[in-house]
Design a protein around this motif. Structure first.
Motif, PDB file in Angstrom:
ATOM      1  N   UNK A  97    -108.592  82.033  75.937  1.00 40.71           N
ATOM      2  CA  UNK A  97    -108.438  81.779  74.500  1.00 40.71           C
ATOM      3  C   UNK A  97    -109.116  80.482  74.090  1.00 40.71           C
ATOM      4  N   UNK A  98    -108.874  79.432  74.851  1.00 37.52           N
ATOM      5  CA  UNK A  98    -109.444  78.117  74.518  1.00 37.52           C
ATOM      6  C   UNK A  98    -110.962  78.138  74.628  1.00 37.52           C
ATOM      7  N   UNK A  99    -111.483  78.808  75.638  1.00 35.67           N
ATOM      8  CA  UNK A  99    -112.923  78.799  75.899  1.00 35.67           C
ATOM      9  C   UNK A  99    -113.705  79.835  75.102  1.00 35.67           C
ATOM     10  N   UNK A 101    -115.999  81.805  72.925  1.00 36.51           N
ATOM     11  CA  UNK A 101    -117.089  81.476  72.014  1.00 36.51           C
ATOM     12  C   UNK A 101    -117.576  80.040  72.075  1.00 36.51           C
ATOM     13  N   UNK A 102    -117.292  79.342  73.169  1.00 35.01           N
ATOM     14  CA  UNK A 102    -117.612  77.912  73.209  1.00 35.01           C
ATOM     15  C   UNK A 102    -118.587  77.496  74.292  1.00 35.01           C
ATOM     16  N   UNK A 103    -119.188  78.376  75.039  1.00 31.18           N
ATOM     17  CA  UNK A 103    -120.119  77.962  76.081  1.00 31.18           C
ATOM     18  C   UNK A 103    -119.396  77.330  77.256  1.00 31.18           C
ATOM     19  N   UNK A 104    -119.980  76.269  77.816  1.00 32.08           N
ATOM     20  CA  UNK A 104    -119.392  75.590  78.975  1.00 32.08           C
ATOM     21  C   UNK A 104    -118.402  74.528  78.491  1.00 32.08           C
ATOM     22  N   UNK A 105    -117.121  74.696  78.853  1.00 36.21           N
ATOM     23  CA  UNK A 105    -116.070  73.764  78.435  1.00 36.21           C
ATOM     24  C   UNK A 105    -115.059  73.585  79.559  1.00 36.21           C
ATOM     25  N   UNK A 106    -114.254  72.542  79.405  1.00 34.17           N
ATOM     26  CA  UNK A 106    -113.091  72.353  80.277  1.00 34.17           C
ATOM     27  C   UNK A 106    -111.865  72.557  79.403  1.00 34.17           C
ATOM     28  N   UNK A 107    -111.067  73.527  79.766  1.00 32.58           N
ATOM     29  CA  UNK A 107    -109.860  73.866  79.005  1.00 32.58           C
ATOM     30  C   UNK A 107    -108.650  73.237  79.672  1.00 32.58           C
ATOM     31  N   UNK A 108    -107.654  72.859  78.865  1.00 31.93           N
ATOM     32  CA  UNK A 108    -106.428  72.274  79.399  1.00 31.93           C
ATOM     33  C   UNK A 108    -105.225  72.846  78.663  1.00 31.93           C
ATOM     34  N   UNK A 109    -104.184  73.176  79.449  1.00 34.97           N
ATOM     35  CA  UNK A 109    -102.947  73.738  78.915  1.00 34.97           C
ATOM     36  C   UNK A 109    -101.791  72.877  79.401  1.00 34.97           C
ATOM     37  N   UNK A 110    -100.872  72.575  78.513  1.00 34.03           N
ATOM     38  CA  UNK A 110     -99.716  71.741  78.835  1.00 34.03           C
ATOM     39  C   UNK A 110     -98.892  72.359  79.958  1.00 34.03           C
ATOM     40  N   UNK A 111     -98.630  71.567  80.993  1.00 34.48           N
ATOM     41  CA  UNK A 111     -97.814  72.008  82.129  1.00 34.48           C
ATOM     42  C   UNK A 111     -96.481  71.269  82.152  1.00 34.48           C
ATOM     43  N   UNK A 112     -96.191  70.518  81.094  1.00 42.33           N
ATOM     44  CA  UNK A 112     -94.936  69.782  81.012  1.00 42.33           C
ATOM     45  C   UNK A 112     -95.014  68.413  81.664  1.00 42.33           C
ATOM     46  N   UNK A 120    -112.453  74.966  84.417  1.00 48.52           N
ATOM     47  CA  UNK A 120    -113.851  74.928  83.995  1.00 48.52           C
ATOM     48  C   UNK A 120    -114.188  76.349  83.559  1.00 48.52           C
ATOM     49  N   UNK A 121    -114.711  76.479  82.346  1.00 43.82           N
ATOM     50  CA  UNK A 121    -114.989  77.804  81.783  1.00 43.82           C
ATOM     51  C   UNK A 121    -116.418  77.862  81.252  1.00 43.82           C
ATOM     52  N   UNK A 122    -116.961  79.050  81.249  1.00 39.89           N
ATOM     53  CA  UNK A 122    -118.277  79.260  80.648  1.00 39.89           C
ATOM     54  C   UNK A 122    -118.263  80.587  79.913  1.00 39.89           C
ATOM     55  N   UNK A 123    -118.575  80.527  78.615  1.00 38.28           N
ATOM     56  CA  UNK A 123    -118.588  81.715  77.767  1.00 38.28           C
ATOM     57  C   UNK A 123    -117.292  82.510  77.876  1.00 38.28           C
TER      58      UNK A 123
END
Length: 191
Positions: A97-99, A101-112, A120-123
């Motif tokens: 969801x975070x990545x 449509x955004x190309x190469x990105x680093x996504x982060x989700x709260x783990x508390x 690390x995500x790409x497309x």
């Protein structure tokens, strides 16, 4: 394709549907009331659409990472809805969801407790994922690492887009398997 979609993996409950080409969604701060709010939200969205669960071709659910309890609630509800309707299952991760449509990105989700699940995500595809302690995350950010923590156009829009793309490609799953990147606290304490 008619798709019912839901995200129960964080404090914000997102439920929506695309039915006969029209999109309807409900987004609410659920706090600790996720389990009591989910099914009324599903009913509200389906009523707004003029649809029934049996009209859905697929049900999409966010399977993690995120709140252990929230993920279990969503997986169980989505499973029950697909069993009742015969709809196909689409599993989506928060990283997708975070990545999206955004190309190469680093996504982060709260783990508390300041900890984060990162990837690390790409497309929209997850290349690698890891759990970072609060200290590791702060250090990476201080060193200039840029992490994205939310979808570009909101969770409902991203979830609909990812689910629709997966449906078009035929990426259905046989079960909604929770995507836990680490063991729950109760299990970590027994090691």
């Amino acid at each position: 394709m008619n798709i019912l979609f839901m995200d129960t993996s964080c404090r914000t409950l997102t439920v929506g549907a695309i039915f006969e080409g029209r999109v309807h969604s409900v987004v609410k701060d659920a706090g600790s009331g996720m389990s009591s709010m989910l099914m009324p939200a599903v009913v509200a969205v389906l009523s707004e659409c003029g649809a029934r669960v049996s009209d859905m071709d697929a049900v999409a659910a966010v399977v993690g990472p995120g709140s252990f309890t929230g993920i279990r609630i969503g997986a169980a509800a989505a499973t029950a809805l697909t069993m009742a309707s015969g709809a196909k299952r689409i599993a989506v991760t928060n990283f997708e969801l975070i990545a999206y449509g955004r190309g190469a990105v680093r996504a982060a989700v709260d783990a508390g407790r300041g900890n984060m699940y990162t990837a690390a995500c790409e497309n929209g595809n997850v290349l690698s994922a890891e759990f970072m302690t609060a200290e590791e995350f702060a250090s990476a950010a201080a060193d200039g690492a840029l992490f994205l923590t939310s979808p570009e156009k909101g969770t409902a829009a991203a979830l609909l887009a990812v689910a629709s793309d997966k449906a078009e490609r035929g990426e259905f799953v046989s079960a909604f398997e929770p995507y836990y990147m680490r063991k729950p606290q109760a299990e970590r304490g027994t090691e």
